[in-house]
Design a protein around this motif. Structure first.
Motif, PDB file in Angstrom:
ATOM      1  N   GLU A 193       0.933  -1.288   0.146  1.00  0.00           N
ATOM      2  CA  GLU A 193      -0.096   0.242   0.078  1.00  0.00           C
ATOM      3  C   GLU A 193       0.939   1.216  -0.130  1.00  0.00           C
ATOM      4  O   GLU A 193       0.405   2.424  -0.247  1.00  0.00           O
ATOM      5  CB  GLU A 193      -0.802  -0.023   1.180  1.00  0.00           C
ATOM      6  CG  GLU A 193      -2.178  -0.799   1.097  1.00  0.00           C
ATOM      7  CD  GLU A 193      -3.139  -0.141   0.050  1.00  0.00           C
ATOM      8  OE1 GLU A 193      -3.434   0.899  -0.021  1.00  0.00           O
ATOM      9  OE2 GLU A 193      -3.650  -1.225  -0.930  1.00  0.00           O
ATOM     10  N   ALA A 194       2.198   1.043   0.348  1.00  0.00           N
ATOM     11  CA  ALA A 194       2.989   2.165   0.399  1.00  0.00           C
ATOM     12  C   ALA A 194       3.254   2.859  -0.956  1.00  0.00           C
ATOM     13  O   ALA A 194       3.701   4.231  -1.253  1.00  0.00           O
ATOM     14  CB  ALA A 194       4.310   1.964   1.093  1.00  0.00           C
ATOM     15  N   ILE A 195       3.147   2.164  -1.975  1.00  0.00           N
ATOM     16  CA  ILE A 195       3.131   2.671  -3.516  1.00  0.00           C
ATOM     17  C   ILE A 195       1.933   3.655  -3.755  1.00  0.00           C
ATOM     18  O   ILE A 195       2.175   4.653  -4.715  1.00  0.00           O
ATOM     19  CB  ILE A 195       3.076   1.581  -4.400  1.00  0.00           C
ATOM     20  CG1 ILE A 195       1.528   0.902  -4.591  1.00  0.00           C
ATOM     21  CG2 ILE A 195       4.064   0.415  -4.120  1.00  0.00           C
ATOM     22  CD1 ILE A 195       1.459   0.148  -5.656  1.00  0.00           C
TER      23      ILE A 195
ATOM     24  N   GLY B 114       1.267   5.859  -1.280  1.00  0.00           N
ATOM     25  CA  GLY B 114       1.386   7.171  -0.753  1.00  0.00           C
ATOM     26  C   GLY B 114       1.363   7.039   1.029  1.00  0.00           C
ATOM     27  O   GLY B 114       0.766   6.094   1.350  1.00  0.00           O
ATOM     28  N   PRO B 115       2.130   8.043   1.558  1.00  0.00           N
ATOM     29  CA  PRO B 115       1.971   7.841   3.180  1.00  0.00           C
ATOM     30  C   PRO B 115       0.508   7.645   3.707  1.00  0.00           C
ATOM     31  O   PRO B 115       0.320   7.005   4.595  1.00  0.00           O
ATOM     32  CB  PRO B 115       2.521   9.278   3.561  1.00  0.00           C
ATOM     33  CG  PRO B 115       3.478   9.582   2.437  1.00  0.00           C
ATOM     34  CD  PRO B 115       2.725   9.120   0.969  1.00  0.00           C
ATOM     35  N   LEU B 116      -0.341   8.448   3.344  1.00  0.00           N
ATOM     36  CA  LEU B 116      -1.685   8.177   4.111  1.00  0.00           C
ATOM     37  C   LEU B 116      -2.348   7.185   3.680  1.00  0.00           C
ATOM     38  O   LEU B 116      -2.954   6.503   4.683  1.00  0.00           O
ATOM     39  CB  LEU B 116      -2.489   9.641   3.184  1.00  0.00           C
ATOM     40  CG  LEU B 116      -4.008   9.534   3.976  1.00  0.00           C
ATOM     41  CD1 LEU B 116      -3.972   9.640   5.473  1.00  0.00           C
ATOM     42  CD2 LEU B 116      -5.007  10.598   3.397  1.00  0.00           C
ATOM     43  N   ALA B 117      -2.135   6.383   2.547  1.00  0.00           N
ATOM     44  CA  ALA B 117      -2.925   5.244   2.063  1.00  0.00           C
ATOM     45  C   ALA B 117      -2.061   4.170   3.004  1.00  0.00           C
ATOM     46  O   ALA B 117      -2.887   3.233   3.450  1.00  0.00           O
ATOM     47  CB  ALA B 117      -2.404   4.958   0.681  1.00  0.00           C
ATOM     48  N   TYR B 118      -0.778   3.976   3.240  1.00  0.00           N
ATOM     49  CA  TYR B 118      -0.047   3.162   4.189  1.00  0.00           C
ATOM     50  C   TYR B 118      -0.457   3.460   5.505  1.00  0.00           C
ATOM     51  O   TYR B 118      -0.807   2.626   6.296  1.00  0.00           O
ATOM     52  CB  TYR B 118       1.339   3.684   3.993  1.00  0.00           C
ATOM     53  CG  TYR B 118       2.357   2.489   4.554  1.00  0.00           C
ATOM     54  CD1 TYR B 118       2.289   1.304   4.347  1.00  0.00           C
ATOM     55  CD2 TYR B 118       3.080   2.950   5.778  1.00  0.00           C
ATOM     56  CE1 TYR B 118       2.964   0.423   4.950  1.00  0.00           C
ATOM     57  CE2 TYR B 118       3.828   2.101   6.473  1.00  0.00           C
ATOM     58  CZ  TYR B 118       3.933   0.668   6.008  1.00  0.00           C
ATOM     59  OH  TYR B 118       4.616  -0.104   6.473  1.00  0.00           O
ATOM     60  N   ALA B 119      -0.774   4.825   5.822  1.00  0.00           N
ATOM     61  CA  ALA B 119      -1.202   5.214   7.413  1.00  0.00           C
ATOM     62  C   ALA B 119      -2.582   4.565   7.551  1.00  0.00           C
ATOM     63  O   ALA B 119      -2.915   3.768   8.755  1.00  0.00           O
ATOM     64  CB  ALA B 119      -1.158   6.296   7.763  1.00  0.00           C
ATOM     65  N   GLN B 120      -3.367   4.491   6.661  1.00  0.00           N
ATOM     66  CA  GLN B 120      -4.742   3.969   6.851  1.00  0.00           C
ATOM     67  C   GLN B 120      -4.789   2.414   6.961  1.00  0.00           C
ATOM     68  O   GLN B 120      -5.691   1.927   7.600  1.00  0.00           O
ATOM     69  CB  GLN B 120      -5.586   4.303   5.584  1.00  0.00           C
ATOM     70  CG  GLN B 120      -6.025   5.870   5.665  1.00  0.00           C
ATOM     71  CD  GLN B 120      -6.919   6.306   4.152  1.00  0.00           C
ATOM     72  OE1 GLN B 120      -6.712   5.796   3.271  1.00  0.00           O
ATOM     73  NE2 GLN B 120      -7.482   7.482   4.377  1.00  0.00           N
ATOM     74  N   GLN B 121      -3.803   1.795   6.231  1.00  0.00           N
ATOM     75  CA  GLN B 121      -3.840   0.494   6.215  1.00  0.00           C
ATOM     76  C   GLN B 121      -3.485   0.111   7.602  1.00  0.00           C
ATOM     77  O   GLN B 121      -3.832  -0.999   8.317  1.00  0.00           O
ATOM     78  CB  GLN B 121      -2.774   0.027   5.123  1.00  0.00           C
ATOM     79  CG  GLN B 121      -2.685  -1.678   5.203  1.00  0.00           C
ATOM     80  CD  GLN B 121      -4.011  -2.338   5.018  1.00  0.00           C
ATOM     81  OE1 GLN B 121      -4.811  -1.833   4.138  1.00  0.00           O
ATOM     82  NE2 GLN B 121      -3.927  -3.781   5.117  1.00  0.00           N
TER      83      GLN B 121
ATOM     84  N   ALA C  26       3.673   5.834  10.497  1.00  0.00           N
ATOM     85  CA  ALA C  26       4.260   4.431  10.046  1.00  0.00           C
ATOM     86  C   ALA C  26       5.269   4.736   8.672  1.00  0.00           C
ATOM     87  O   ALA C  26       6.290   4.266   8.543  1.00  0.00           O
ATOM     88  CB  ALA C  26       3.023   3.510   9.422  1.00  0.00           C
ATOM     89  N   PHE C  27       4.812   5.505   7.746  1.00  0.00           N
ATOM     90  CA  PHE C  27       5.599   5.831   6.478  1.00  0.00           C
ATOM     91  C   PHE C  27       6.932   6.509   6.833  1.00  0.00           C
ATOM     92  O   PHE C  27       7.805   6.091   6.448  1.00  0.00           O
ATOM     93  CB  PHE C  27       4.566   6.668   5.498  1.00  0.00           C
ATOM     94  CG  PHE C  27       5.326   6.479   4.071  1.00  0.00           C
ATOM     95  CD1 PHE C  27       4.685   5.762   3.153  1.00  0.00           C
ATOM     96  CD2 PHE C  27       6.412   7.441   3.743  1.00  0.00           C
ATOM     97  CE1 PHE C  27       5.315   5.511   1.810  1.00  0.00           C
ATOM     98  CE2 PHE C  27       6.832   7.465   2.485  1.00  0.00           C
ATOM     99  CZ  PHE C  27       6.318   6.547   1.447  1.00  0.00           C
TER     100      PHE C  27
END
Length: 314
Positions: free
Chosen positions: A55-57, A59-66, A152-153
Motif C-alpha cells: 500500500e506504500a506505493i 503514498g503515506p496516507l494510504a499506508y497509514a490508513q492500512q 508509519a510511513f
C-alpha cells in the motif's frame, strides 16, 4: 576361500534428488507441526504483511490508513500474540534447532535436495535474525504505530534512508520469500499433497512463481519509501489529536513555499508534487509563523512553542 568384494557405488548414485525422509518418534510430530506452522499462520501473515506494505506505493496516507485498519481489528493484541508471535517463536526456534543439528554433506552427495536443504537453513537463519530486529525496531521501539498510525510511513522511510539497513531489508526480502516458497513445496511433499516426482516437479514451478511474485511485490513496496515520489514524507500524516478522522485538512507548504490547507485525501498527491508539512510555532514575543517540519526542532530549542492544529480551523 575367496570372497567377493561388495560393488563400489557408481558415480551415478550421487545424482538426482535426494528422497524425502520422514522423521522418527517425536521428531515426526514436531517436524509436521513445524512444516504446518510455516504455512498457517506464519505464511499467511507473510503474504498479508507484504500486501499491506505494498500500500506504500499509493503514498503515506494510504499506508497509514492500512496500519490504522490492522490495529483496529477486534482483539488485535490477542491475535498478534496467538497467531504471529507465538507461532513465529516456535517455528524459528525449532528451525534453528534443525539447522544446527543437521550436517551438510553436499560435498559427498551433491543431490539437488541437499543443496536445497542448505539453502533453506541459511535463508531461515537470515529471516530469523532479520525478523527479531525488524519487530523490535518497528513494533516496540520509537514511536508506537498502533497509537500513531500516521507516523508509519516516515518511520520506515527514516530507517531505509540508511544504505546498510536498505541492503539488509533487500537481502531479507529475497531470503524470506525464497524460504517461504520452498517451504510450501516441502509442506506439500511431506503432507502427501504432491505424491511422486512428476507432481513435485510441476508444483515446484508453482512455488517458484509464488515466491517470485511476493519478492517483487515486497521490493516494489520498499521502493516507495526510498524512491523520489514520496521523499521527505511528513512525520505524521494523521496527527495525534485527529488520528481518528479520515476527513479534514492539514497545513502544507506547496512547491512555491505557500502554506495551503490540504484535505487528508490529497496529502499523497501534495507530497508527490513537492509539498511538505507546515507546522505553526509561537515565538517568545507571541508572534506566530509557519515552519517546515524539519525546522521545528531548532525553533523549539530557541524557545518557540508548537501551536496545536485543528483540522477544521486556520
Amino acid at each position: 576361500m575367496a570372497t567377493v568384494a561388495p560393488p563400489v557405488p557408481s558415480s551415478s548414485t550421487t545424482r538426482g534428488v535426494q528422497p524425502l525422509r520422514a522423521g522418527q518418534g517425536n521428531s515426526f510430530l514436531w517436524r509436521k507441526l513445524h512444516s504446518l506452522s510455516g504455512i498457517v499462520p506464519i505464511g499467511a501473515f507473510l503474504v498479508e504483511h507484504i500486501l499491506s506494505n505494498f500500500e506504500a506505493i499509493h503514498g503515506p496516507l494510504a499506508y497509514a490508513q492500512q496500519v490504522k485498519f490492522l490495529n483496529s481489528l477486534p482483539l488485535v493484541r490477542v491475535l498478534e500474540w496467538a497467531f504471529i508471535f507465538i507461532p513465529l517463536a516456535f517455528h524459528a526456534g525449532y528451525g534453528v534447532f534443525i539447522a544446527f543439528r543437521g550436517r551438510s554433506n553436499v560435498n559427498v552427495y551433491p543431490w539437488a535436495g541437499n543443496w536445497m536443504y542448505i539453502a533453506q537453513r541459511v535463508t531461515g537463519l537470515i529471516a530469523f535474525v532479520y525478523i527479531i530486529q525488524h519487530v523490535w525496531r518497528q513494533r516496540f521501539s520509537g514511536v508506537s504505530l498502533p497509537e500513531h498510525p500516521g507516523a508509519a510511513f516516515a518511520k520506515v522511510q527514516h530507517e531505509l534512508a540508511n544504505p546498510w539497513m536498505l541492503a539488509i531489508y533487500v537481502i531479507a526480502m529475497v531470503a524470506t520469500t525464497w524460504h517461504f516458497a520452498y517451504g510450501i513445496w516441502l509442506f506439500a511433499a511431506k503432507w502427501g499433497i504432491t505424491p511422486g516426482d512428476r507432481a513435485r516437479k510441476r508444483f515446484g514451478y508453482v512455488c517458484a512463481a509464488i515466491g517470485t511474485a511476493l519478492c517483487v511485490m515486497g521490493l516494489w513496496g520498499m521502493w516507495a519509501f526510498v524512491g523520489p515520489q514520496y521523499q521527505n514524507a511528513p512525520a505524521d500524516v494523521m496527527p495525534t489529536q485527529t488520528s481518528h478522522l479520515l476527513s479534514g485538512t492539514i497545513p502544507m507548504f506547496d512547491p512555491n513555499g505557500v502554506v495551503r490547507l490540504v484535505p487528508y485525501q490529497e496529502i499523497d498527491q501534495a507530497i508527490a508534487a513537492g509539498g511538505t508539512r507546515a507546522v505553526k510555532v509561537e515565538d517568545s514575543d507571541n508572534s506566530t509563523r509557519w515552519l517546515r517540519e524539519d525546522q521545528v526542532e531548532a525553533a523549539v530549542k530557541q524557545g518557540a512553542n508548537v501551536v496545536p492544529y485543528s483540522p477544521h480551523t486556520k
